[in-house]
Design a protein around this motif. Structure first.
Motif, PDB file in Angstrom:
ATOM      1  N   LEU A 188       9.883   7.423  40.426  1.00  0.00           N
ATOM      2  CA  LEU A 188      10.980   7.858  39.804  1.00  0.00           C
ATOM      3  C   LEU A 188      11.995   8.522  40.659  1.00  0.00           C
ATOM      4  O   LEU A 188      12.985   9.000  40.437  1.00  0.00           O
ATOM      5  N   GLY A 189      11.446   8.996  41.760  1.00  0.00           N
ATOM      6  CA  GLY A 189      12.430   9.484  42.757  1.00  0.00           C
ATOM      7  C   GLY A 189      13.069  10.806  42.208  1.00  0.00           C
ATOM      8  O   GLY A 189      12.295  11.692  41.979  1.00  0.00           O
ATOM      9  N   SER A 190      14.345  10.766  42.369  1.00  0.00           N
ATOM     10  CA  SER A 190      14.902  12.086  42.086  1.00  0.00           C
ATOM     11  C   SER A 190      15.167  12.245  40.381  1.00  0.00           C
ATOM     12  O   SER A 190      15.669  13.268  40.113  1.00  0.00           O
ATOM     13  N   ARG A 191      14.583  11.320  39.906  1.00  0.00           N
ATOM     14  CA  ARG A 191      14.429  11.432  38.313  1.00  0.00           C
ATOM     15  C   ARG A 191      15.740  11.661  37.737  1.00  0.00           C
ATOM     16  O   ARG A 191      15.967  12.693  36.742  1.00  0.00           O
ATOM     17  N   ALA A 192      16.724  10.918  37.998  1.00  0.00           N
ATOM     18  CA  ALA A 192      18.132  10.747  37.295  1.00  0.00           C
ATOM     19  C   ALA A 192      17.683  10.259  35.987  1.00  0.00           C
ATOM     20  O   ALA A 192      16.830   9.449  35.887  1.00  0.00           O
ATOM     21  N   TYR A 193      18.309  10.719  34.960  1.00  0.00           N
ATOM     22  CA  TYR A 193      18.390  10.048  33.575  1.00  0.00           C
ATOM     23  C   TYR A 193      18.653   8.475  33.545  1.00  0.00           C
ATOM     24  O   TYR A 193      19.655   8.159  34.283  1.00  0.00           O
ATOM     25  N   GLY A 194      17.833   7.824  32.816  1.00  0.00           N
ATOM     26  CA  GLY A 194      17.854   6.451  32.832  1.00  0.00           C
ATOM     27  C   GLY A 194      16.760   5.547  33.390  1.00  0.00           C
ATOM     28  O   GLY A 194      15.618   6.468  33.800  1.00  0.00           O
ATOM     29  N   VAL A 195      16.892   4.309  33.633  1.00  0.00           N
ATOM     30  CA  VAL A 195      15.870   3.595  34.170  1.00  0.00           C
ATOM     31  C   VAL A 195      15.770   3.637  35.850  1.00  0.00           C
ATOM     32  O   VAL A 195      16.831   3.632  36.270  1.00  0.00           O
ATOM     33  N   ASN A 196      14.726   4.255  36.443  1.00  0.00           N
ATOM     34  CA  ASN A 196      14.689   4.803  37.939  1.00  0.00           C
ATOM     35  C   ASN A 196      14.011   3.521  38.751  1.00  0.00           C
ATOM     36  O   ASN A 196      14.227   3.256  39.742  1.00  0.00           O
TER      37      ASN A 196
END
Length: 685
Positions: A550-558
């Protein structure tokens, strides 16, 4: 229908081919030679789908093995129509049990999905049973040929021929268009190249719907315009030359003028008979691979009920049969297709059609139905946004009825059109994973019930000039279902709230007779027991894996994972970061109303609409769940949720409506709208 709205054993194959006049070879010395057409109809990052067609230029062979080397280190992951193995870069494809025999000049095809890195250079050197495929035969051999033509196929040929037509494709919204010509519904003119490319996709039959009414003269002859008939014959000729079985019919005439038969029986029957008299004459001497269908989706307006409907359809089907058979030539034994009322699989309609078959007592007849899924799922209404047990049972019941009524009694069945009705607007009306589960199960059960299927394509699936599939995942699933089952899962989306700590997530695998073989991220195999665990049909993704991906967990598909099984295509799993969507107040009109929406990574599944007293609001008020993309639709790019004029057209003036938006994460959000004349206001609940 143009939907704007509203194996075979080798011996059986040999029998069919002989019955249709295939060249047989006798050799003075075994001749060998072959040609291979390798095509990549779709490619995506790290993956691709390929089709391979083998033409045997030498003597007939029984059992084949095609070998080649990938020039760029590609690898095959799944295959259909052949058993594919690899050693390093060397690949071997061996025939399946049903396609081992290839006659002289005969063709066989198979397909596969593969992976690539760096580049995806196509192989150019192939060998068939150890002989290099150069496009010519060995010059040191001699071959003499004899041609045999059977005009009266032996009993049983209809069943075998229909099996050989699997799979099929529809050339929709072209010659069936009701405008001035074949381009009037937005598709370009049909070309030979289009048909060549459809054939290269592995389709064995093509249904060419034709609407004749706007190209006919007046009574009593109802003469078909010579130029239009010549154009239809040209397209049919191209398809036959490509090796297709070809089905031609009377299409939208069914609702344009044939439906008037209850109140105008004499004139409708006269026109129908005149039309088929001309068509029977035009196609009298065509290849036996040409199949004629009496009428598309027959329906009758103003009848007294099902009894009269059955009587009228029997009259049309019987008249069609009489006219074609009496025209002689190849039509004396040509395969003829008869539909049920509405091409429905309801038992009463199947029984009525079966009575017609019994009365006609003709071994070269085929029954046809259409199937567009369980209606609430097919259009996404009434909360039917999942391919659940109810939707699955609707499919199995329909196919089982067809099998028991016809196929079990020796009458072959062609499912002349299939798809989902929501595709009328766009294929996103049905969520991708649910859509793929439908088509996987559809292909499996149709195959198990021995039903030949023809995909309805009005130009939205296979590009008429690009020759590319608009949805590579969908066609890969469809192609795979022709020969094998694929594993799927309860979802293709794993949602992780940004506002909470990352935790392990579990989804249910639908193994469908396969075994789970592993999980991959890009080109990396994930570690079982560390990155994920599998217990029975439960796949659990670990919290450390999700945290990493998920990394930085930006909204959307990570990130996207690929679940792999022992057969079929992989199952894609998107890892999504989301928070509950946020809606804002809005003002607009009944013609244009949009709710500002911060979707925050989530996706809209469905919408409910109710009045303050709990009764259902809006169109189709037998359900609170409104029809997706007809009354409402998300616009993710614009950040809005649209309420369409069709919704407000049936909302009470002055009454407040409570909307409940259901999202794929499981989140629900409520919102109020009030219509006052043509003005609309909206507020957060």
């Amino acid at each position: 229908m143009a939907r704007w709205w509203v194996g075979l054993l080798a011996s059986a194959v040999a029998t069919v081919l002989a019955g249709f006049g295939v060249v047989a070879a006798t050799n003075a010395q075994a001749a060998s030679g072959c040609r291979v057409a390798y095509a990549v109809p779709s490619q995506w990052q790290g993956g691709f789908s390929a089709n391979v067609e083998i033409t045997n230029l030498g003597d007939p062979i029984s059992g084949w093995r095609l070998t080649w080397a990938f020039p760029s280190g590609q690898a095959v992951t799944q295959a259909w129509g052949a058993s594919v193995t690899a050693s390093g870069g060397q690949v071997t494809a061996a025939n399946a049990g049903w396609n081992g025999s290839i006659a002289t000049n005969g063709k066989v095809s198979f397909g596969f999905n593969g992976t690539w890195t760096g580049s995806n250079t196509a192989p150019t050197s192939f060998a068939l049973n150890g002989v290099a495929c150069t496009g010519s035969t060995d010059p040191t051999t001699t071959t003499t040929t004899t041609t045999t033509t059977t005009t009266n196929p032996p009993a049983g040929d209809a069943m075998a021929a229909v099996a050989a037509m699997q799979p099929g494709w529809n050339l929709g919204n072209s010659l069936d268009a009701t405008g001035a010509d074949e381009t009037s519904w937005g598709n370009p003119r049909i070309t030979e190249a289009l048909l060549d490319n459809v054939r290269a996709q592995g389709f064995k039959s093509i249904r060419i719907p034709v609407t004749w009414g706007q190209h006919q003269g007046a009574a009593p002859s109802y003469a078909i315009e010579p130029a239009y008939l010549a154009r239809v014959k040209e397209v049919v000729g191209w398809a036959l030359a490509d090796g297709f079985y070809v089905m031609v019919n009377i299409h939208h005439d069914s609702w344009q003028w044939i439906s008037n038969m209850p109140g105008d029986r004499a004139n409708v029957l006269a026109r129908y008979n005149a039309t088929w008299t001309q068509l029977a004459s035009a196609f009298r001497d065509s290849s036996n691979k040409l199949v004629l269908e009496s009428v598309n989706e027959p329906q009758f307006t103003g009848s007294s009920g099902d009894a009269q409907n059955a009587q009228l359809l029997n009259e049309l089907n019987t008249s069609f049969h009489r006219i074609v058979r009496a025209s002689g030539g190849g039509n004396a034994t040509r395969l003829l297709v008869l539909p049920s009322l509405h091409t429905s699989a309801d038992q009463a309609h199947l029984d009525n059609l079966n009575a017609t078959f019994t009365a006609l007592n003709d071994r070269n007849l085929i029954a046809t139905i259409h199937y567009y899924g369980y209606w609430p799922f097919s259009v996404n209404i009434a909360g039917g946004y999942r391919f659940d047990a109810t939707a699955q049972k609707d499919l199995t019941d329909a196919f089982d009825r067809v099998h028991n009524t016809f196929i079990a009694r020796g009458i072959p069945v062609i499912l002349g059109e299939y798809g989902l009705l929501g595709f009328d607007r766009h294929t996103g009306t049905i969520q991708q994973g649910e859509k793929l589960k439908f088509f996987e199960f559809f292909g499996h059960h149709a195959k198990s019930r021995k039903i030949t299927t023809m995909l309805w394509d009005n130009g939205q699936h296979f590009g008429r000039t690009s020759f590319q599939w608009s949805d590579p995942e969908l066609i890969a699933q469809i192609k795979s279902s022709w020969t094998a089952r694929s594993g799927t899962a309860s979802t293709d989306q794993v949602f992780n709230p940004k506002s909470a700590a990352v935790s392990a997530k579990t989804i249910t695998l639908n193994l469908n007779g396969t075994t789970f073989s592993g999980l991959r991220h890009g080109g990396t195999d994930l570690v079982r027991g560390t990155d994920y665990t599998v217990s029975g049909d439960q796949l659990t993704l670990s919290a450390p894996l999700l945290t990493r991906l998920l990394g930085s967990r930006a909204y959307g598909v990570n990130a996207t994972l690929s679940a792999r099984f022992s057969a079929g295509v992989p199952w894609r799993i998107d890892l999504v970061t989301y928070d509950p969507p946020v809606l804002q107040a809005a003002a607009g009109t009944t013609a244009s109303f949009a709710i500002p929406t911060a979707f925050r990574g989530d996706k809209l599944a469905t919408m409910e609409a109710k009045y303050a007293d709990g009764s259902n609001a809006g169109p189709q008020n037998w359900t609170s769940f409104k029809e997706y993309d007809h009354t409402f639709a998300p616009d993710y790019a614009a950040g809005t949720t649209l309420l369409k004029p069709e919704f407000f057209a049936e909302v009470n003036d002055g009454a407040r409506v409570t909307l409940t938006f259901h999202y794929w994460s499981g989140t629900t959000v409520t919102y109020h709208v009030t219509k006052s004349g043509s003005s609309v206001t909206g507020a957060v609940a």
